[in-house]
Design a protein around this motif. Structure first.
Motif, PDB file in Angstrom:
ATOM      1  N   MET A  63       0.878  -0.939   0.230  1.00  0.00           N
ATOM      2  CA  MET A  63      -0.112  -0.391   0.160  1.00  0.00           C
ATOM      3  C   MET A  63       1.043   1.211   0.274  1.00  0.00           C
ATOM      4  SD  MET A  63      -3.165   1.506   3.012  1.00  0.00           S
ATOM      5  CE  MET A  63      -4.242   0.217   2.786  1.00  0.00           C
ATOM      6  N   VAL A  64       1.019   1.812  -1.379  1.00  0.00           N
ATOM      7  CA  VAL A  64       2.164   2.763  -1.262  1.00  0.00           C
ATOM      8  C   VAL A  64       1.105   4.579  -1.656  1.00  0.00           C
ATOM      9  CG1 VAL A  64       3.916   1.206  -1.532  1.00  0.00           C
ATOM     10  CG2 VAL A  64       2.648   2.002  -3.376  1.00  0.00           C
ATOM     11  N   GLU A  65      -0.230   4.505  -2.276  1.00  0.00           N
ATOM     12  CA  GLU A  65      -0.408   5.486  -2.560  1.00  0.00           C
ATOM     13  C   GLU A  65      -1.794   5.606  -1.470  1.00  0.00           C
ATOM     14  OE1 GLU A  65      -1.376   5.524  -7.090  1.00  0.00           O
ATOM     15  OE2 GLU A  65       0.881   5.046  -7.389  1.00  0.00           O
ATOM     16  N   ALA A  66      -1.271   5.009  -0.505  1.00  0.00           N
ATOM     17  CA  ALA A  66      -2.906   5.543   0.226  1.00  0.00           C
ATOM     18  C   ALA A  66      -2.426   5.575   1.551  1.00  0.00           C
ATOM     19  CB  ALA A  66      -3.583   4.304  -0.002  1.00  0.00           C
ATOM     20  N   CYS A  67      -3.011   6.341   2.634  1.00  0.00           N
ATOM     21  CA  CYS A  67      -3.066   6.269   3.990  1.00  0.00           C
ATOM     22  C   CYS A  67      -4.122   6.095   5.096  1.00  0.00           C
ATOM     23  CB  CYS A  67      -2.394   7.992   4.319  1.00  0.00           C
ATOM     24  SG  CYS A  67      -1.855   8.924   6.210  1.00  0.00           S
ATOM     25  N   PRO A  68      -4.562   5.343   5.453  1.00  0.00           N
ATOM     26  CA  PRO A  68      -5.561   5.426   6.555  1.00  0.00           C
ATOM     27  C   PRO A  68      -5.454   5.814   7.776  1.00  0.00           C
ATOM     28  CG  PRO A  68      -4.835   3.434   5.923  1.00  0.00           C
ATOM     29  CD  PRO A  68      -3.441   4.171   5.438  1.00  0.00           C
ATOM     30  N   PHE A  69      -6.198   6.665   8.322  1.00  0.00           N
ATOM     31  CA  PHE A  69      -5.936   7.778   9.367  1.00  0.00           C
ATOM     32  C   PHE A  69      -7.578   7.023   9.861  1.00  0.00           C
ATOM     33  CE2 PHE A  69      -8.643   9.705   6.239  1.00  0.00           C
ATOM     34  CZ  PHE A  69     -10.038  10.320   6.724  1.00  0.00           C
TER      35      PHE A  69
END
Length: 627
Positions: free
Chosen positions: A495-501
């Motif tokens: 997962m390199v083009e997303a950022c869960p928060f």
């Protein structure tokens, strides 16, 4: 001798690339381009016309002998897409395989239970209206009327597949003949000028950019001759009206605590929801937005931070350094007219937060990241990950790596963290990956076929759902990769083009109610909130030589944001130069660019962050008016 195998292979390849093979490759490219034009001109009058709808894209792809699923179409035609050019179409066509007769026959054989080569109308009707990409009853009737030529109530699908592929071939042949006839006509009328394939249509991987709202940023890179260092800064070399800003920031001490939790927070009312920043193909960032209901006036403590999905205690997820923020707006009839109340400025490690009093009412919570650290990563994937394989019994099985990725995706889309997916949560996933939503009827079918609990989909049920999709495609992973890439994964299952928060809301006197309401990219409400926050809290500098252009610069411990305010009745173009900055990264991705600002408009110029937070960083920016 083994050590020379690589160079030997290189020599062999070079020997194979003879002028004749290169000529053959050029001929293949020209033929491909010719077929592209033929299919395009069968639908449009000119290759200069744009595709303006998902339906048009489907039609022109079918004209070219492709039969993409709705899920793949939604990958090319996203909610933000407004048009695609001919060059975009050529790039899409390279990714789509022509529909083969054997592939169609295999699909029919799955529902031909007795293997006699025929399917009854009732069987066909049930499959086409209940499973996969459902057709309407009218569409099924049209298929049956076309295919059942002797009207015996059965479909000879071998003949149907033959008819389908031959019709597609005839359409392409007719389009080519028409293109050649039109070319001959033009030559007779205007001479022998021939059309050749544009270079970018054949040799460059063009990302469809027409699908994004038109940008007013005129990004430029300095010419090679201009990149030589000079003894004077750029502003000194220019006589144009300009503004110069220099801010030196000390090294950040990540361990220092600046955001302090209320002492009695364990006694406060609490609610929490997850979300994710998704990087779009055009560089935009998509995220969920939330509605917060505060029943009584109360002190509120809000935080947002990246969500760590790593199972190892000594290792964190790669996106934990991505900056996050929350903008809190008071609800209005139109979200873009909502008033900015506050935003998260204080920081504790990777967590950003705000504490203050909110009166009773409804608020929008809009997550934000600058794009300085969540960027498209160009990584060469030597070996593509395997998603499925056939077990000893011949049945398809999900690989361990794919199951791990699906488990992480489940963790991200399980917004309330209860270990189950509601229809609402699943629909945000569907909207992101296919651009569509699952209705109540389809959800009921889903609950009948996959593992559920309390009418919600379990993690195991989610795995089964993806296995069914793999089975529907006979193990072809293309649609599975569409899902994975939409969720930010590369072909190595990273997962390199997303950022869960995760967003947490604590309320001292009442239970806060928070709900995810929309999945949006580059919303007007967010843009307005960002520039208002900068104008309200930033330093203002008037552009020398033009009092109607003002540069606002906001500084926090984590970032610097610049906004250009054009108060004149004319469009202005501002040249921006960051070449003298040190240890900095701009959201623009380049050091020198230009921004076109319409009249009476405020526009975010750039966000800047340190490359290495543990070192001093200097923001040195010169903004100049271009003639």
């Amino acid at each position: 001798m083994a050590g020379y195998s690589g160079s030997g292979a290189l020599i062999q390849r070079q020997q194979l690339e003879t002028p004749s093979s290169q000529k053959s490759q050029v001929a293949q490219e020209e033929l491909f381009y010719k077929n592209c034009r033929a299919a395009y001109l069968a639908v449009f009058r000119s290759s200069l016309e744009n595709i303006t709808s998902k339906e048009q894209l489907c039609l022109v792809l079918q004209q070219a002998g492709r039969n993409p699923s709705q899920k793949r179409l939604s990958r090319y035609w996203t909610p933000r897409t407004s048009k695609l050019s001919f060059d975009d179409f050529c790039e899409i066509l390279k990714k789509e395989k022509p529909t083969e007769k054997t592939e169609l026959i295999k699909a029919f054989q799955k529902i031909d239970l007795n293997g006699d080569g025929y399917i009854t109308h009732n069987e066909l009707y049930k499959v086409l209206t209940k499973k996969g990409e459902k057709m309407t009853p009218e569409e099924v009737k049209d298929v049956i009327a076309l295919a059942d030529t002797n009207q015996d109530g059965k479909l000879d699908y071998h003949e149907f597949c033959k008819l389908f592929t031959s019709t597609a071939d005839q359409c392409q042949k007719a389009a080519l003949e028409k293109l050649e006839a039109d070319t001959r006509m033009r030559r007779q009328q205007f001479g022998s000028e021939s059309e050749s394939a544009p270079k970018n249509a054949l040799t460059q991987a063009v990302i469809p950019s027409a699908g994004t709202p038109q940008k007013t940023d005129l990004e430029t890179t300095p010419r090679k001759a201009d990149s030589r260092p000079s003894s004077r800064p750029s502003s000194a070399r220019s006589r144009r009206a300009s503004v110069s800003s220099t801010i030196t920031m000390g090294a950040s001490n990540i361990k220092s605590v600046k955001l302090a939790e209320p002492k009695s927070i364990q006694d406060w009312h609490h609610t929490s929801l997850k979300g994710c920043f998704f990087l779009e193909e055009d560089g935009g960032i998509m995220s969920l937005q939330y509605r917060l209901h505060i029943l009584q006036t109360s002190t509120v403590y809000l935080t947002i931070k990246p969500l760590n999905l790593s199972q190892a205690e000594d290792k964190t997820s790669s996106w934990m350094s991505v900056d996050t923020a929350l903008y809190i707006l008071r609800e209005n009839e139109r979200p873009e007219d909502s008033d900015l109340v506050c935003f998260t400025e204080l920081r504790d490690k990777e967590k950003f937060g705000w504490k203050g009093e909110l009166s009773s009412g409804v608020y929008y919570l809009i997550p934000f990241t600058t794009g300085c650290r969540l960027k498209r990563k160009r990584k060469i994937i030597n070996k593509q990950a395997q998603l499925v394989f056939r077990g000893d019994n011949g049945e398809l099985v999900l690989t361990k790596e794919f199951r791990s990725a699906l488990s992480d995706i489940f963790e991200v889309i399980d917004l309330d963290g209860n270990g189950l997916l509601s229809l609402e949560e699943y629909n945000f996933f569907e909207q992101r990956t296919s651009g569509e939503k699952c209705d109540e009827e389809a959800w009921a079918v889903c609950k009948e076929n996959f593992d559920t609990k309390k009418n919600e989909l379990t993690r195991q049920g989610f795995m089964e759902l993806n296995l069914m999709e793999a089975n529907d495609r006979e193990g072809d992973p293309r649609d599975l990769w569409v899902t994975l890439e939409s969720m930010g994964y590369n072909r190595a299952l990273e997962m390199v083009e997303a950022c869960p928060f995760v967003v947490d809301v604590y309320c001292e006197v009442c239970k806060p109610k928070m709900k995810a309401v929309s999945l949006e990219s580059g919303s007007k409400a967010l843009s307005t909130a960002v520039y208002k926050s900068v104008i309200n809290k930033g330093e203002a500098k008037v552009m020398k030589g033009n009092d109607n252009v003002i540069i606002y610069t906001y500084k926090s411990d984590a970032r610097i944001t610049a906004v250009i305010a054009n108060k004149s009745n004319n469009k202005v173009t501002v040249h921006v130069n960051n070449e003298q900055s040190k240890n900095c990264v701009s959201s623009r991705g380049i050091a020198v660019f230009a921004v076109e600002v319409p009249p009476r408009t405020n526009m975010v110029c750039q966000h800047v962050m340190p490359v290495n937070e543990r070192q001093e960083w200097t923001y040195n920016c010169v903004e100049s008016l271009m003639p």
